[in-house]
Design an enzyme around this catalytic site. Structure first.
Site, mmCIF file in Angstrom:
data_model
loop_
_atom_site.group_PDB
_atom_site.id
_atom_site.type_symbol
_atom_site.label_atom_id
_atom_site.label_comp_id
_atom_site.label_asym_id
_atom_site.label_seq_id
_atom_site.Cartn_x
_atom_site.Cartn_y
_atom_site.Cartn_z
ATOM 1 N N GLY A 23 0.828 -1.193 0.000
ATOM 2 C CA GLY A 23 0.000 0.000 0.000
ATOM 3 C C GLY A 23 0.864 1.244 0.000
ATOM 4 O O GLY A 23 2.055 1.190 0.318
ATOM 5 N N GLY A 24 0.259 2.354 -0.390
ATOM 6 C CA GLY A 24 0.984 3.624 -0.344
ATOM 7 C C GLY A 24 1.524 4.042 -1.695
ATOM 8 O O GLY A 24 1.282 3.407 -2.721
ATOM 9 N N TYR A 57 11.651 6.135 -0.733
ATOM 10 C CA TYR A 57 13.073 5.907 -0.997
ATOM 11 C C TYR A 57 13.632 4.966 0.055
ATOM 12 O O TYR A 57 13.290 5.061 1.237
ATOM 13 C CB TYR A 57 13.816 7.250 -0.925
ATOM 14 C CG TYR A 57 15.326 7.132 -0.902
ATOM 15 C CD1 TYR A 57 16.030 6.777 -2.051
ATOM 16 C CD2 TYR A 57 16.053 7.372 0.264
ATOM 17 C CE1 TYR A 57 17.419 6.663 -2.027
ATOM 18 C CE2 TYR A 57 17.443 7.258 0.284
ATOM 19 C CZ TYR A 57 18.114 6.907 -0.858
ATOM 20 O OH TYR A 57 19.482 6.788 -0.839
ATOM 21 N N HIS A 58 14.487 4.041 -0.378
ATOM 22 C CA HIS A 58 15.288 3.266 0.558
ATOM 23 C C HIS A 58 16.741 3.438 0.154
ATOM 24 O O HIS A 58 17.048 3.517 -1.039
ATOM 25 C CB HIS A 58 14.954 1.772 0.495
ATOM 26 C CG HIS A 58 13.527 1.461 0.834
ATOM 27 N ND1 HIS A 58 12.933 1.843 2.011
ATOM 28 C CD2 HIS A 58 12.572 0.801 0.132
ATOM 29 C CE1 HIS A 58 11.673 1.427 2.013
ATOM 30 N NE2 HIS A 58 11.430 0.800 0.889
ATOM 31 N N ILE A 71 5.669 3.790 6.294
ATOM 32 C CA ILE A 71 5.055 2.467 6.417
ATOM 33 C C ILE A 71 4.335 2.105 5.123
ATOM 34 O O ILE A 71 3.704 2.966 4.497
ATOM 35 C CB ILE A 71 4.084 2.457 7.623
ATOM 36 C CG1 ILE A 71 4.916 2.374 8.903
ATOM 37 C CG2 ILE A 71 3.076 1.318 7.540
ATOM 38 C CD1 ILE A 71 4.139 2.414 10.167
ATOM 39 N N GLY A 72 4.445 0.861 4.720
ATOM 40 C CA GLY A 72 3.716 0.356 3.565
ATOM 41 C C GLY A 72 3.637 -1.155 3.694
ATOM 42 O O GLY A 72 4.664 -1.815 3.899
ATOM 43 N N GLY A 93 6.754 -3.374 5.075
ATOM 44 C CA GLY A 93 6.798 -2.999 6.487
ATOM 45 C C GLY A 93 7.141 -1.551 6.730
ATOM 46 O O GLY A 93 6.426 -0.668 6.257
ATOM 47 N N ALA A 133 10.270 1.702 7.297
ATOM 48 C CA ALA A 133 11.613 2.206 7.010
ATOM 49 C C ALA A 133 11.868 3.418 7.893
ATOM 50 O O ALA A 133 11.096 4.377 7.867
ATOM 51 C CB ALA A 133 11.712 2.600 5.535
ATOM 52 N N CYS A 166 5.586 9.768 -0.652
ATOM 53 C CA CYS A 166 4.165 9.451 -0.424
ATOM 54 C C CYS A 166 3.259 10.257 -1.343
ATOM 55 O O CYS A 166 2.059 10.396 -1.094
ATOM 56 C CB CYS A 166 3.746 9.696 1.027
ATOM 57 S SG CYS A 166 4.837 8.970 2.208
#
Lengths: 235, 75
Positions: free
Chosen positions: A87-88, A92-93, A154-155, A166, A168, A184
């Site tokens: 979801g979402g 960025y990670h 969160i996603g 989960g 980040a 987002c």
């Protein structure tokens, strides 16, 4: 009323799989595989922790239009883009960010999506409180905020009541990379833990803190697992 | 005719339909993922309660749905 001993015995054993630093696609395959195994009842609740190479991921409500720079810039910076099922919108990670992927059965956590999200948020809020930072939720905007700035995203994806993806938490991220997107899908500012504290926290310390909060919130006792047994060569 | 309804998701009241994984007229097996709905940054997959043909989609992509509301019918 349950005695302390009875409550302690009720703690479920959950497996923590620390991947260290790992590329997004490989980790994606791993969590998908673990999700499948959990759906088949072959593994216990498992929590992956990882620090990714730079990547943008776009969730089900997202759009590539929230990437604000040309493809060449992404290539130059070595940033990949993946469209995924969580979801979402876009996020960025990258290095300096703790990513946590719980692959867990929500049927043993009350079958409540909102409660699950709240517990993920609380694991961050609780840890941050212990290092002297007051963080909070914002109604209608899942995630964790310090003032108007977002510190954790969160996603989540839930199939057969088993979760994947989960949260980040920004510990010491490259804000130049984050600036290449509308996180987002909104024009929001992000913040890292180490901008807010005198002590500079290594990711391993943050990880230990978050896992400890999760043990309390979810009623778990973590045992460390070995991710290698699930890796496949062709990932 | 079997009804596919949005299951109880806890404190959640409303979701948005993001994607149908099967289209009208397609055969589905019991327990397979039929439709993805989203709420609170969570994608939740609603499963087919029984095998059959997806006869009618009631809530289309982008529609809102409340808990226990009818999403589709399987014949």
């Amino acid at each position: 009323m349950n005695s302390w001993l009875e409550l302690a015995e009720k703690k479920l054993e959950a497996v923590h799989l620390p991947l260290g630093r790992a590329e997004y696609a490989r980790t994606y395959h791993l969590q998908t595989r673990l999700h499948e195994l959990h759906c088949q009842g072959k593994i216990a609740d498992t929590v992956i922790t990882v620090e990714h190479e730079p990547v943008f991921t776009i969730g089900r409500s997202g759009s590539a239009s929230n990437v604000l720079v040309p493809l060449e810039v992404l290539e130059h910076e070595g940033i990949s883009v993946y469209e995924i099922e969580r979801g979402g919108n876009i996020t960025y990670h990258g290095p300096g960010q703790l990513v946590v992927y719980p692959i867990i059965d929500l049927r043993s956590q009350g079958r409540d999506l909102k409660r699950y999200i709240r517990n993920l948020e609380q694991s961050v809020i609780g840890f941050l409180a212990k290092v002297g930072i007051m963080a909070e939720r914002r109604a209608g905007f899942p995630g964790v905020w310090v003032g108007t700035r977002k510190i954790a995203s969160i996603g989540v994806y839930v199939k057969h009541w088993i979760t994947r993806h989960g949260l980040a938490l920004n510990v010491d991220i490259n804000k130049y990379h984050f600036g290449m997107i509308n996180p987002c899908g909104m024009n929001i500012e992000v913040v890292s833990l180490n901008e807010l504290t005198k002590e500079k926290y290594p990711l391993t310390k943050v990880r230990a803190g978050i896992l400890s909060e999760m043990e309390q919130l979810f009623g778990w006792r973590f045992v460390e697992g070995d991710a290698q047994q699930y890796w496949k060569e062709d990932w | 005719m079997t009804e596919v309804r949005l299951p109880d998701l806890g404190e959640i009241n409303e979701v948005t339909v993001v994607d149908w994984l099967r289209q009208e007229g397609e055969t589905v097996v019991a327990g397979e993922g039929l439709v993805e709905v989203e709420t609170e940054k969570t994608t939740f997959v609603v499963e087919a309660p029984q095998a059959g043909k997806l006869a009618l989609i009631v809530k289309r992509k982008g529609d809102k749905a409340q808990i226990n509301e009818l999403l589709a019918r399987i014949s």
